[in-house]
Write an enzyme that holds these catalytic residues in place. Structure first.
Site, PDB file in Angstrom:
ATOM      1  CD  GLU B  49      14.043 -38.290 -28.301  1.00 51.03           C
ATOM      2  OE1 GLU B  49      14.037 -37.767 -26.861  1.00 51.03           O
ATOM      3  OE2 GLU B  49      15.051 -37.597 -29.356  1.00 51.03           O
ATOM      4  CG  ASP B  60      19.250 -31.806 -35.094  1.00 51.67           C
ATOM      5  OD1 ASP B  60      19.226 -32.789 -33.678  1.00 51.67           O
ATOM      6  OD2 ASP B  60      18.821 -32.518 -36.093  1.00 51.67           O
ATOM      7  CE1 TYR B 175      14.836 -32.953 -25.873  1.00 51.58           C
ATOM      8  CE2 TYR B 175      14.262 -34.324 -26.962  1.00 51.58           C
ATOM      9  CZ  TYR B 175      15.248 -33.747 -26.554  1.00 51.58           C
ATOM     10  OH  TYR B 175      16.578 -33.619 -26.625  1.00 51.58           O
TER      11      TYR B 175
END
Lengths: 407, 278
Positions: B49, B60, B175
């Site tokens: 990734e 994040d 994911y």
């Protein structure tokens, strides 16, 4: 014009729900909870009682007589005989000193309906943080306010007020330590504490339903103005003017007038040191469409789609985006978006203080600056309403500094 | 079949989980970042990734935020990121590369232009954090038409009612974000993860990779026992930070030490099921 957004939360191409999957179920829950509340008379009853007894609504529509006279004098000096009749919508008289409380009351009642136990918020100037801390104290919910470290420095009185009200103020140092970073940090908190926590967004931005919901809670500004002007002058105003950061006070004033074609609508963005310098936060005048904080809207960004920092003397306008409905009103041409610089706002701040005995916040000083620019050239029977969205007590320190006065 | 689909197929035949590594493109600068990227397959990465840096990475944690800031400060752009993929492909035609990031830089470039450039460079898939299925017509559907896999995140808040919508246009792999939170925060509980992977597999035949909060070879191994892949990002990015010299470049031998750390994690993932069988 007043029917938007659509089911997907779009105003034209603007708005939407651009959030991480973790938040998506919650955003859908919120949408449903808000729809239910809107249709529940007891929710409206509770709102109404609190607005009256706790906030002190309705706020007056005030004829700014000496300011009007001042503009007419200016017109005469230029050989004209004009000068619009200026009215202030006195949102600065609300409890906590700004329009922000209107939205906070609505959202905290909703949060409690949803069974949420903890409230988080972002704040720039601190007005939304104070309003959030206030309603949290009133209803006994813990409150965490994210605030950029830079803003904490320039808005010390509001930081202290929030702490007095029992809120935890968390300084945000990531990015540039201003409002957008505070919003990022609040979103991170929300993603982490999604079960317990309600994110009380302070402006007409974020994923659907926030832009529409915050607008609805603020629309009382325009609804009252409409009625008050009818009672006073027997007709609608010719123009309404409000400052715009995210744009909640403006959206609240504008929305009830969107379908009244005779009413001109002006939003005033902060031009900072001047649009041409690049140091401003005029997303519409100096930005382009993009996606940030859950919605598509006009943003300040560079050639690579990276978000640029806004700049304004007013921390409350210092946001690199704008509510999506404003982007839509801009593109459809229903509203006209203009800008005022730091300097113009400072002059209007002082003019209003001296002529009307009202110290306005730096945010609506931008709206007043636009009024000062155009009012002398408008006819005497032009009825112009400017939203005095906050009071200036919080700003006296930074104004003193800009004027070179030591307190 | 895309490189991504082939890779997961091959690994399934071999009976082991995929080790999925994340680095931010251009962190701490283009040259060092390209050297790390090129070394990842040899260090054991099965899928890469590659983060597209963004000023406002809302989902994040600090580790990846800072890596984005380092990359942007060093002048990273979308075109440079795509060029990194192109240069990687000159020496490696097998390891799948998934670009991961936020929508605005893509939207700003223009979806069509971006997809053309990405496919030409040799990108295999996309993960765009702030595009839920509700916004599929923005990028997901055009990306699939362009032959790219669109990998969706599923989270603990994605309930069984919502899962089908999340999985509908997902391809390549799913994911699974093991915690409600930001990248690099609390580590997942292996037991919860196993149950969640089973739950997702009840709705799809796609491989399920698990990430968020995996920091050590042991944790990676634990995840790899139950999932089809283990994703490590923040921990790798932290080693990049630890190897930073004062000039903003990696110290001498930094690339090798970062890849050693990756190798340790890879060994954890690759040995996981053999270990469990013993």
């Amino acid at each position: 014009m007043r029917s938007g957004p659509d089911e997907r939360g779009r105003f034209g191409i603007f708005g939407g729900r651009f959030v991480a999957e973790t938040l998506m179920p919650l955003v859908l829950d919120l949408d449903q909870a808000y729809k239910d509340a809107k249709n529940d008379p007891s929710f409206h009853d509770e709102m109404e009682a609190l607005q009256r007894d706790y906030v002190g609504r309705e706020s007056p529509l005030y004829y700014a007589e000496r300011l009007t006279e001042h503009f007419r004098e200016q017109a005469k000096e230029k050989g004209g005989d004009g000068g619009a009749k200026i009215f202030f919508k006195r949102e600065e008289l609300n409890h906590t000193g700004s329009h922000k409380i209107n939205n906070c009351l609505g959202q905290i009642l909703l949060a409690m309906r949803m069974g949420k136990k903890r409230i988080i918020a972002e704040t720039g100037a601190g007005q939304h943080g104070v309003a959030t801390a206030t309603v949290c104290a009133r209803f006994g919910l813990p409150c965490v306010v994210y605030m950029g470290a830079t803003d904490i420095e320039r808005q010390k009185p509001n930081v202290f007020r929030m702490r007095l009200l029992g809120a935890e103020v968390v300084p945000v140092t990531s990015g540039t330590g201003t409002l957008k970073d505070a919003m990022n940090e609040a979103l991170r908190d929300w993603v982490t504490n999604v079960d317990s926590t309600y994110y009380l967004i302070g402006t007409v931005a974020g994923p659907h339903p926030y832009p529409a919901m915050v607008r609805d809670f603020q629309a009382i500004i325009g609804e009252e103005t409409r009625r008050q002007m009818m009672e006073r002058e027997g007709r609608l105003p010719d123009s309404v003017v409000a400052c715009i950061g995210g744009g909640s006070n403006a959206m609240g004033l504008f929305h009830p007038f969107l379908d009244d074609e005779s009413v001109q609508i002006f939003g005033v963005e902060a031009a900072g040191h001047g649009i041409e310098t690049g140091e401003h936060c005029a997303s519409l005048k100096g930005g382009s469409p993009g996606v940030l904080h859950g919605n598509r809207t006009y943003l300040l960004q560079d050639d690579d789609g990276q978000i640029r920092d806004g700049y304004s003397i007013s921390a409350g306008l210092d946001y690199p985006g704008i509510g999506p409905e404003h982007s839509w009103l801009h593109e459809t041409g229903r509203a006209t978006y203009v800008s005022a610089t730091d300097q113009e706002a400072l002059e209007a701040f002082q003019l209003c203080s001296r002529k009307e005995g009202i110290i306005p916040a730096l945010e609506p000083s931008h709206a007043l600056a636009y009024v000062a620019r155009v009012a002398p050239d408008l006819p005497r029977d032009h009825l112009m309403v400017v939203n005095l969205s906050g009071r200036g007590d919080k700003d006296i320190f930074s104004v003193a500094e800009h004027l070179g006065v030591k307190l | 079949m895309t490189r991504l689909e082939k890779r997961f197929d091959d690994l399934k035949t071999q009976g082991r989980a995929a080790f999925v590594t994340f680095i931010t493109a251009g962190d701490p600068n283009l040259e060092d970042s390209l050297a790390i990227l090129k070394g990842l397959p040899e260090a054991g990465a099965d899928v890469i990734e590659l983060g597209m840096p963004f000023t406002d990475p809302m989902a994040d944690g600090p580790a990846i935020q800072h890596s984005s800031q380092r990359a942007l400060a060093a002048g990273q752009t979308m075109l440079k990121t795509l060029d990194m993929v192109r240069r990687f492909r000159e020496g490696d035609d097998a390891t799948p590369i998934v670009l991961m990031g936020y929508y605005n830089p893509i939207y700003h470039m223009g979806v069509e232009k971006f997809l053309d450039a990405a496919t030409a460079a040799g990108v295999d898939g996309l993960i765009v954090v702030d595009l839920p299925p509700e916004e599929d017509d923005e990028l997901c559907v055009p990306a699939m038409k362009a032959g790219l896999n669109f990998i969706r995140l599923a989270t603990p808040t994605t309930d069984d009612k919502r899962l089908p919508a999340v999985l509908a246009n997902t391809s390549g792999f799913v994911y699974y974000v093991s915690i409600t939170g930001i990248t690099g925060s609390a580590s997942p509980q292996a037991r919860n993860v196993a149950a969640s992977v089973q739950r997702i597999k009840g709705h799809t035949k796609l491989p399920v990779a698990v990430g968020f909060g995996i920091k050590t070879p042991e944790q990676a191994a634990e995840i790899a026992r139950d999932a089809d892949g283990a994703v490590v990002g923040s921990a790798i990015v932290e080693t990049v930070k630890a190897e930073l010299g004062e000039d903003g470049k990696l110290k001498d031998g930094g690339v090798a030490r970062i890849l050693d750390f990756v190798r340790g994690l890879a060994d954890g993932v690759h040995g996981a099921r053999a270990q469990a069988a013993e």
